[in-house]
Design an enzyme around this catalytic site. Structure first.
Site, PDB file in Angstrom:
ATOM      1  N   LYS A  25      -0.303  -4.259  -3.716  1.00  0.00           N
ATOM      2  CA  LYS A  25      -1.886  -3.658  -3.299  1.00  0.00           C
ATOM      3  C   LYS A  25      -1.606  -2.167  -3.990  1.00  0.00           C
ATOM      4  CE  LYS A  25      -4.849  -2.351   0.368  1.00  0.00           C
ATOM      5  NZ  LYS A  25      -4.911  -0.892   0.067  1.00  0.00           N
ATOM      6  N   ASP A  32      10.433   4.669  -9.940  1.00  0.00           N
ATOM      7  CA  ASP A  32      10.083   5.118 -11.224  1.00  0.00           C
ATOM      8  C   ASP A  32      10.854   6.428 -11.566  1.00  0.00           C
ATOM      9  OD1 ASP A  32       8.490   3.116 -11.652  1.00  0.00           O
ATOM     10  OD2 ASP A  32       6.458   4.272 -11.562  1.00  0.00           O
ATOM     11  N   SER A  73       0.721  -1.164  -0.104  1.00  0.00           N
ATOM     12  CA  SER A  73      -0.020   0.019   0.068  1.00  0.00           C
ATOM     13  C   SER A  73       0.983   1.345  -0.066  1.00  0.00           C
ATOM     14  CB  SER A  73      -1.073  -0.023   1.310  1.00  0.00           C
ATOM     15  OG  SER A  73      -1.857   0.982   1.309  1.00  0.00           O
TER      16      SER A  73
END
Length: 554
Positions: A318, A304, A293
């Site tokens: 998740k 990223d 999460s």
């Protein structure tokens, strides 16, 4: 011709609207019909069933059954559970400040929080809670004992415990409840003189402040050459806290997250909101299968944007966002309202709950069906299965013997006795489980109470049966099998010695908790941490660090 071009699509659009409106209308009618049926069913049971019905229990069972058809994160909370959820998200509650443990039908102090009323009153791990004020708690569940221990800050209570390995085993203490905040950063500090280390265990309201405090201390230390953010075992929490924490490492205004709900217009974009404390400091993030999460939002955005090297094992996966909705009579619904997408555009949700197997189970998305995305510098990353670290670490496997020692609380009980016999120990950085201590631990175990899978013996048993069935059980084969049996018969003493390194880590963790609380446990764990070792290796080599982030495979 031109008019025709416009008229035909318009006619098709009108037709499509009519076609799509019907199913929605049908769906609404079905919902109304089923609600009416359920209402009538309840009334009939109330009027005609031969015995009385436990209405509250029946309704919660029915609600749970319905919610189980969507995803495990959409949950109903009754008023008591709602208060517990609010405690989890804020980290604040009124009480004595201690973890408790339920075992064998009784409730024990597991570990008081450092500096808490429980610790200051002298309660210790291993204490059996037998009375709270005038209520006998000997056979109470831990959830019921928790209700008695919590209350309005400033109110007082009396707790009676039975303490093992103590001459005066019965202890009665008076405690004043306080408003408590369980920290989400149990420890931060400098490792090896030049690495800043932060252990973050959850994402609550105060997490950004706690992380900021740690980073500020590192920023003022010129010796710091890199930072390690440890998110292992961190199951997440508040999305907004993850965004705020990212702001410590990324330029103000950096997009770190998008959420998309049921409606196309529901997309939200989240950007960092303040000037970073450490925009350029080399950064490693530790993750594992327990990182989920909000942890994955933090780690995924940093990956990223090529801002940090991820080390460890694949994260949980998740990619769903929950929001709370108030319900009548002080109930609460936590419902999945959106999916989140990290900067590369990928969704890391590992399980698609909208496509279940015939038996109702949900399969993890195989790597072969995931899609390729790219980081800011062009590195390949994939969606649909959690975050794959840039550098993988094998954490090892927990065998059945070690598992049973931990779940059977053998390490806990040994630490309780050890603490009763030793008023003080070495600092967490220096404490070790000695040969003498380990031998004492081995003696403390009743072999009859410790059952574990003996794989070699089971396999040999299967081989013997197969040989008899297939007609190969000659005297010669039997002699060989008997020899193998004598060689492979499990010996507890041998097995405990063989698994000493791993078992010692659990013993050390329990003992350090008795003297130095959560902070000491974290410090002790860092002495032989393969994740930290790998982080240390990469951060000590700037060229290797940059090579990983650039995706250079040469």
């Amino acid at each position: 011709m031109i008019k025709t071009r416009y008229i035909v699509p318009a006619a098709l659009a009108l037709g499509l609207t009519a076609l799509t409106a019907a199913p929605q209308k049908s769906h609404d009618a079905a919902v109304t019909r089923n609600l009416n049926t359920f209402n009538a069913l309840v009334k009939e049971l109330e009027l005609n069933y031969v015995d009385s019905i436990r209405t509250d229990e029946a309704f919660e069972t029915a609600i749970g059954a319905m919610l189980s058809t969507v995803d495990p994160y959409t949950e109903y909370y009754n008023p008591e559970e709602r208060r517990q959820l609010e405690t989890m998200t804020t980290g604040e509650y009124g009480g004595i400040g201690s973890y408790i443990l339920e075992r064998d039908g009784h409730t024990y102090i597991s570990e008081p929080h450092e500096g808490s009323p429980a610790a200051q009153a002298g309660l210790k791990a291993g204490d059996w809670i037998v009375r709270v004020d005038t209520t006998d708690t000997r056979n109470m569940k831990s959830s019921e004992v928790t209700k008695l221990l919590r209350g309005v800050p400033g109110s007082r209570l009396q707790v009676e415990v039975i303490r093992p390995y103590d001459k005066d085993s019965v202890h009665v203490v008076d405690i004043e409840r306080r408003k408590l905040v369980v920290p989400s950063v149990p420890y931060y500090g400098v490792v090896d003189g030049n690495l800043g280390y932060v252990k973050l265990t959850s994402y609550i309201d105060k997490s950004p402040e706690e992380v900021k405090e740690a980073l500020e201390s590192f920023k003022n230390n010129p010796a710091i050459k890199g930072v390690v953010l440890d998110l292992r075992g961190n199951g997440g929490g508040l999305l907004e806290s993850a965004v705020d924490i990212l702001g410590n490492f990324l330029p103000k205004g950096t997009e770190v997250l998008r959420t998309r709900g049921k409606n196309k217009n529901s997309e939200k974009i989240y950007k960092t909101r303040h000037t970073p404390i450490m925009p350029d400091m080399p950064l490693v993030v530790l993750i594992d299968g327990g990182s989920a999460s909000a942890s994955e939002i933090t780690a995924g955005a940093l990956q990223d944007l090529d801002r940090a090297v991820l080390i460890g094992s694949r994260s949980f996966g998740k990619g769903l966002v929950q929001s709370t909705r108030p319900l009548p009579y002080d109930g609460l619904l936590k419902v999945t309202v959106a999916k989140y997408y990290i900067p590369s555009g990928r969704l890391i949700q590992a399980l698609d709950y909208s496509h279940r197997n015939p038996d109702g189970s949900v399969a993890r998305t195989p790597d072969s069906l995931t899609n390729v995305y790219h980081t800011r510098l062009g590195r390949e990353v994939r969606d649909g299965g959690g975050l794959k670290p840039d550098v993988e670490v094998d954490w090892g496997k927990l065998n059945r013997l070690v598992y049973n020692i931990v779940t059977g609380h053998k390490d806990f009980d040994f630490a309780t006795r050890f603490a009763a016999e030793h008023p003080e120990i070495a600092a967490p950085e220096d404490f070790v489980v000695t040969d003498e201590m380990y031998e004492e631990f081995k003696k403390s175990i009743d072999p009859a109470s410790l059952k574990y899978d003996k794989v070699c013996e089971e396999m040999l048993k299967d081989l013997t049966e197969a040989a008899e069935t297939e007609g190969y059980m000659s005297p010669e084969v039997k002699n060989h099998l008997d020899t193998l049996k004598s060689m492979l018969t499990h010996n507890l003493d041998h097995d405990l010695d063989h698994n000493r390194a791993e078992i010692s880590r659990y013993i050390e963790d329990e003992i350090l908790g008795r003297y130095y609380y959560q902070r000491g446990k974290v410090i002790g764990s860092l002495k032989s941490d393969p994740g930290l070792e790998k982080a240390r290796e990469i951060l000590s080599d700037p060229a290797a660090y940059k090579k990983i982030l650039s995706g250079d495979k040469k």
